[in-house]
Design a protein around this motif. Structure first.
Motif, PDB file in Angstrom:
ATOM      1  N   SER A 147       0.831  -1.213   0.000  1.00  0.00           N
ATOM      2  CA  SER A 147       0.000   0.000   0.000  1.00  0.00           C
ATOM      3  C   SER A 147       0.857   1.251   0.000  1.00  0.00           C
ATOM      4  CB  SER A 147      -0.945   0.008   1.203  1.00  0.00           C
ATOM      5  OG  SER A 147      -1.846  -1.077   1.129  1.00  0.00           O
ATOM      6  N   LEU A 148       0.250   2.340  -0.521  1.00  0.00           N
ATOM      7  CA  LEU A 148       0.937   3.621  -0.655  1.00  0.00           C
ATOM      8  C   LEU A 148      -0.079   4.738  -0.446  1.00  0.00           C
ATOM      9  CD1 LEU A 148       3.209   4.760  -3.596  1.00  0.00           C
ATOM     10  CD2 LEU A 148       1.017   5.892  -3.237  1.00  0.00           C
ATOM     11  N   ILE A 149       0.250   5.704   0.418  1.00  0.00           N
ATOM     12  CA  ILE A 149      -0.550   6.918   0.565  1.00  0.00           C
ATOM     13  C   ILE A 149       0.405   8.094   0.722  1.00  0.00           C
ATOM     14  CG2 ILE A 149      -2.463   5.686   1.713  1.00  0.00           C
ATOM     15  CD1 ILE A 149      -1.518   7.140   4.331  1.00  0.00           C
ATOM     16  N   ILE A 184       4.111   7.303   2.095  1.00  0.00           N
ATOM     17  CA  ILE A 184       4.200   6.304   3.150  1.00  0.00           C
ATOM     18  C   ILE A 184       3.826   4.951   2.549  1.00  0.00           C
ATOM     19  CG2 ILE A 184       3.360   5.640   5.439  1.00  0.00           C
ATOM     20  CD1 ILE A 184       4.843   8.331   5.350  1.00  0.00           C
ATOM     21  N   PHE A 185       4.581   3.921   2.903  1.00  0.00           N
ATOM     22  CA  PHE A 185       4.355   2.577   2.353  1.00  0.00           C
ATOM     23  C   PHE A 185       4.002   1.589   3.463  1.00  0.00           C
ATOM     24  CE2 PHE A 185       8.035   4.312  -0.201  1.00  0.00           C
ATOM     25  CZ  PHE A 185       7.251   4.752  -1.267  1.00  0.00           C
ATOM     26  N   HIS A 186       3.305   0.536   3.065  1.00  0.00           N
ATOM     27  CA  HIS A 186       3.099  -0.614   3.943  1.00  0.00           C
ATOM     28  C   HIS A 186       3.249  -1.865   3.089  1.00  0.00           C
ATOM     29  CE1 HIS A 186       1.750  -2.302   7.790  1.00  0.00           C
ATOM     30  NE2 HIS A 186       1.280  -3.296   7.054  1.00  0.00           N
ATOM     31  N   GLY A 187       4.027  -2.817   3.613  1.00  0.00           N
ATOM     32  CA  GLY A 187       4.303  -4.022   2.834  1.00  0.00           C
ATOM     33  C   GLY A 187       5.356  -3.804   1.766  1.00  0.00           C
ATOM     34  N   ILE A 188       6.060  -2.695   1.872  1.00  0.00           N
ATOM     35  CA  ILE A 188       7.083  -2.333   0.883  1.00  0.00           C
ATOM     36  C   ILE A 188       8.364  -1.954   1.619  1.00  0.00           C
ATOM     37  CG2 ILE A 188       7.750  -0.695  -0.926  1.00  0.00           C
ATOM     38  CD1 ILE A 188       4.709  -0.334  -1.457  1.00  0.00           C
ATOM     39  N   ILE A 189       9.465  -2.502   1.195  1.00  0.00           N
ATOM     40  CA  ILE A 189      10.783  -2.115   1.719  1.00  0.00           C
ATOM     41  C   ILE A 189      11.640  -1.678   0.539  1.00  0.00           C
ATOM     42  CG2 ILE A 189      12.878  -2.873   2.899  1.00  0.00           C
ATOM     43  CD1 ILE A 189      11.166  -4.931   4.373  1.00  0.00           C
ATOM     44  N   ILE A 190      12.185  -0.484   0.630  1.00  0.00           N
ATOM     45  CA  ILE A 190      13.089   0.008  -0.415  1.00  0.00           C
ATOM     46  C   ILE A 190      14.492   0.062   0.171  1.00  0.00           C
ATOM     47  CG2 ILE A 190      13.637   1.920  -1.964  1.00  0.00           C
ATOM     48  CD1 ILE A 190      10.674   2.601  -2.025  1.00  0.00           C
ATOM     49  N   ASP A 191      15.346  -0.831  -0.302  1.00  0.00           N
ATOM     50  CA  ASP A 191      16.737  -0.916   0.152  1.00  0.00           C
ATOM     51  C   ASP A 191      17.590  -0.106  -0.817  1.00  0.00           C
ATOM     52  OD1 ASP A 191      19.285  -1.532   0.893  1.00  0.00           O
ATOM     53  OD2 ASP A 191      18.976  -3.698   1.019  1.00  0.00           O
ATOM     54  N   LYS A 192      17.803   1.159  -0.478  1.00  0.00           N
ATOM     55  CA  LYS A 192      18.518   2.049  -1.386  1.00  0.00           C
ATOM     56  C   LYS A 192      19.984   1.652  -1.547  1.00  0.00           C
ATOM     57  CE  LYS A 192      15.546   6.055  -0.545  1.00  0.00           C
ATOM     58  NZ  LYS A 192      15.495   7.466  -0.081  1.00  0.00           N
ATOM     59  N   LEU A 219       4.795  -1.305 -10.886  1.00  0.00           N
ATOM     60  CA  LEU A 219       4.842  -0.926  -9.474  1.00  0.00           C
ATOM     61  C   LEU A 219       6.188  -0.313  -9.122  1.00  0.00           C
ATOM     62  CD1 LEU A 219       3.612  -0.859  -6.659  1.00  0.00           C
ATOM     63  CD2 LEU A 219       4.289  -3.260  -6.376  1.00  0.00           C
ATOM     64  N   LYS A 220       7.236  -0.861  -9.670  1.00  0.00           N
ATOM     65  CA  LYS A 220       8.571  -0.323  -9.408  1.00  0.00           C
ATOM     66  C   LYS A 220       8.683   1.122  -9.891  1.00  0.00           C
ATOM     67  CE  LYS A 220      13.500  -1.305 -10.047  1.00  0.00           C
ATOM     68  NZ  LYS A 220      14.494  -2.250 -10.620  1.00  0.00           N
ATOM     69  N   GLU A 221       8.118   1.416 -11.061  1.00  0.00           N
ATOM     70  CA  GLU A 221       8.138   2.786 -11.574  1.00  0.00           C
ATOM     71  C   GLU A 221       7.409   3.736 -10.629  1.00  0.00           C
ATOM     72  OE1 GLU A 221       9.656   4.232 -14.249  1.00  0.00           O
ATOM     73  OE2 GLU A 221      10.716   2.311 -14.358  1.00  0.00           O
ATOM     74  N   VAL A 222       6.262   3.291 -10.123  1.00  0.00           N
ATOM     75  CA  VAL A 222       5.493   4.108  -9.176  1.00  0.00           C
ATOM     76  C   VAL A 222       6.316   4.394  -7.925  1.00  0.00           C
ATOM     77  CG1 VAL A 222       3.497   4.107  -7.622  1.00  0.00           C
ATOM     78  CG2 VAL A 222       3.231   3.334  -9.993  1.00  0.00           C
ATOM     79  N   LEU A 223       6.927   3.357  -7.370  1.00  0.00           N
ATOM     80  CA  LEU A 223       7.667   3.510  -6.118  1.00  0.00           C
ATOM     81  C   LEU A 223       8.909   4.376  -6.291  1.00  0.00           C
ATOM     82  CD1 LEU A 223       7.341  -0.130  -4.737  1.00  0.00           C
ATOM     83  CD2 LEU A 223       5.972   1.895  -4.152  1.00  0.00           C
ATOM     84  N   LEU A 224       9.582   4.248  -7.403  1.00  0.00           N
ATOM     85  CA  LEU A 224      10.750   5.091  -7.660  1.00  0.00           C
ATOM     86  C   LEU A 224      10.336   6.547  -7.830  1.00  0.00           C
ATOM     87  CD1 LEU A 224      12.831   2.793 -10.080  1.00  0.00           C
ATOM     88  CD2 LEU A 224      13.283   3.315  -7.669  1.00  0.00           C
ATOM     89  N   ILE A 278      13.977  -3.545  -4.117  1.00  0.00           N
ATOM     90  CA  ILE A 278      12.630  -3.288  -3.606  1.00  0.00           C
ATOM     91  C   ILE A 278      12.014  -4.624  -3.230  1.00  0.00           C
ATOM     92  CG2 ILE A 278      10.306  -2.446  -4.153  1.00  0.00           C
ATOM     93  CD1 ILE A 278      11.589  -0.441  -6.052  1.00  0.00           C
ATOM     94  N   TYR A 279      11.459  -4.687  -2.020  1.00  0.00           N
ATOM     95  CA  TYR A 279      10.814  -5.915  -1.557  1.00  0.00           C
ATOM     96  C   TYR A 279       9.315  -5.652  -1.356  1.00  0.00           C
ATOM     97  CZ  TYR A 279      15.498  -7.687  -0.553  1.00  0.00           C
ATOM     98  OH  TYR A 279      16.810  -8.107  -0.660  1.00  0.00           O
ATOM     99  N   ILE A 280       8.512  -6.581  -1.817  1.00  0.00           N
ATOM    100  CA  ILE A 280       7.077  -6.578  -1.550  1.00  0.00           C
ATOM    101  C   ILE A 280       6.838  -7.723  -0.582  1.00  0.00           C
ATOM    102  CG2 ILE A 280       4.758  -6.697  -2.505  1.00  0.00           C
ATOM    103  CD1 ILE A 280       6.462  -4.295  -3.461  1.00  0.00           C
ATOM    104  N   GLY A 281       6.420  -7.367   0.641  1.00  0.00           N
ATOM    105  CA  GLY A 281       6.420  -8.370   1.689  1.00  0.00           C
ATOM    106  C   GLY A 281       7.868  -8.720   1.997  1.00  0.00           C
ATOM    107  N   GLU A 282       8.200  -9.979   1.901  1.00  0.00           N
ATOM    108  CA  GLU A 282       9.576 -10.406   2.177  1.00  0.00           C
ATOM    109  C   GLU A 282      10.305 -10.840   0.906  1.00  0.00           C
ATOM    110  OE1 GLU A 282       9.319 -13.462   5.095  1.00  0.00           O
ATOM    111  OE2 GLU A 282       8.594 -12.118   6.682  1.00  0.00           O
TER     112      GLU A 282
END
Length: 452
Positions: free
Chosen positions: A312-314, A384-392, A353-358, A397-401
């Motif tokens: 999720s993203l808001i 703000i994200f949930h269920g998303i980890i961005i390892d710069k 999804l990756k394009e959106v998150l970047l 990018i991780y969705i869940g694990e």
């Protein structure tokens, strides 16, 4: 004999009651003056008069707005999307029960294509000299959203053609109350030259002197009650109508003696209506727009769970107020999240999804001022994200694990404004969208706060 018709019109007031005392006093005074002189006068609203961002409208679910229209002496209104798709079905169906004016909404139906008792397809008004003024109204074609609320919309231009055929040769003047927007109003003028006057709204456009379009006159009064439209029409036997349009600036109108008291009372009434306890919290929950913080994170988590999303993203700018420890009421949540915005999900490939998150990482979002699309805040804020980890550090990018899979389809939880706006093309273009209605974000937050 020639006959002069006086028409006053408002549109897209959006519960901006700071302008209402002057509007109401002006309309009542002008109506009384015309009637005393034996002249014909009509007052129309073109929709989006009620907006649930204001506690008065939220607390009365629009019925308070109807009372205001009654008091001002309106002749008829049409509905806008803020009446049609921000109120639950039952509330819209009951909103106009005590209306002393006509509600003209030709393209609104129940799912079985029967008309609600309160929604007329058209109305013919007869003047003292026996001339017939036909008025029909149409609202913008958010077909799928209306269906989610158990309504049916017919296509506006098809519906308008049906109504105009019914009115053919029955009237001396045809007026369309159009909550379609400026471009569709121009199209009405092009396709239906028998329409004499198009009173417009939805796109908040303003015509200080009207706009001639073919054989029609277009008139519109901007937004928020900043202006009142005024049209005169001189009807002559066997001669073209003479139609002129102008506007009055509300700020320049006489100030009622009790203006400030009236404005304050709208907030007080709403606050009293919304003084209903949701829960109690043990610690104050705060927020920030320029960095991750408690309330936006909690809202994102709530949306994620409500939508059963993969991630999720808001935007943090949705949250406008902290929650102080102790009693939390509907009013508190309304002040925190006043937006008429619904949660939704969209399906995206991992690559999309990756394009959106970047794109969401761009620092320029934080102070971007935003208006419209249901947003009633100030700036976009950080994402703000949930269920998303961005390892710069590792560009991962991780969705869940799991690392994001460019070919996998993910269900992204977000807000409906991102499906309407141009912020993220991937979200807007998604072919699979699901809107959760009639719940607003504040309803989702209430649900989350009540959980143990």
């Amino acid at each position: 004999m020639n006959e002069k018709i006086h028409i006053y019109h408002t549109n897209d007031i959006h519960s901006h009651f700071e302008n209402w005392p002057r509007i109401q006093a002006f309309l009542k005074d002008r109506k009384a003056s015309h009637e005393a002189a034996g002249e014909e006068v009509f007052i129309f609203d073109i929709g989006d008069f009620a907006d649930r961002w204001h506690p008065f409208t939220e607390g009365t679910m629009g019925k308070g707005n109807v009372k205001l229209l009654n008091e001002a002496g309106y002749t008829a209104v049409t509905i806008g999307n803020n009446e049609g798709i921000t109120l639950p079905h039952r509330d819209l169906n009951e909103m106009y029960e005590e209306a002393e004016f006509d509600v003209i909404a030709a393209n609104l139906y129940f799912p079985d294509y029967k008309k609600p008792d309160w929604a007329l397809p058209y109305r013919i008004y007869e003047t003292k000299q026996g001339r017939k003024i036909a008025v029909t109204g149409i609202t913008t074609y958010y077909q799928k959203l209306y269906e989610l609320l158990e309504w049916k919309l017919s296509e506006p231009f098809t519906e308008l053609e049906i109504q105009l055929n019914r009115l053919k040769e029955k009237t001396d003047m045809i007026i369309v109350l159009s909550h379609l927007g400026i471009h569709d109003d121009e199209k009405i003028a092009e396709l239906f030259p028998q329409v004499d006057l198009i009173l417009g709204g939805h796109t908040h456009h303003l015509f200080p002197e009207g706009k001639a379009a073919g054989r029609s006159m277009m008139a519109a009064a901007g937004r928020y009650g900043e202006y009142i439209g005024y049209v005169t029409a001189i009807l002559k036997k066997n001669a073209p109508k003479q139609i002129q349009a102008t506007i009055y600036e509300t700020a320049s109108l006489p100030r009622p003696i009790n203006e400030q008291q009236q404005i304050i009372s709208f907030d007080q009434i709403g606050k009293k209506q919304l003084d209903i306890e949701i829960t109690t919290i043990k610690e104050t929950l705060d927020f920030a727009w320029d960095k991750p913080s408690q309330l936006p994170a909690l809202l994102c988590e709530a949306l994620h769970e409500w939508c059963n999303a993969d991630c999720s993203l808001i935007n943090s700018g949705l949250v406008l107020k902290s929650l102080t420890k102790g009693r939390v009421t509907k009013y508190d949540l309304h002040q925190m999240l006043p937006h008429p915005i619904n949660p939704c999900t969209v399906e995206l490939s991992g690559a999309e999804l990756k394009e959106v998150l970047l794109h969401a990482q761009d620092a320029s979002w934080v102070n971007l001022e935003l208006k419209g699309l249901g947003f009633r805040g100030q700036v976009m804020g950080t994402f703000i994200f949930h269920g998303i980890i961005i390892d710069k550090s590792h560009h991962e990018i991780y969705i869940g694990e799991e690392p994001i899979n460019p070919d996998k389809i993910y269900k992204l939880g977000t807000t409906d404004m991102f499906t309407f706006g141009k912020f993220f093309p991937e979200i807007r273009r998604s072919r699979v969208k699901h809107y959760y209605m009639p719940e607003f974000l504040r309803d989702i937050m209430a649900w989350k706060l009540r959980q143990p």
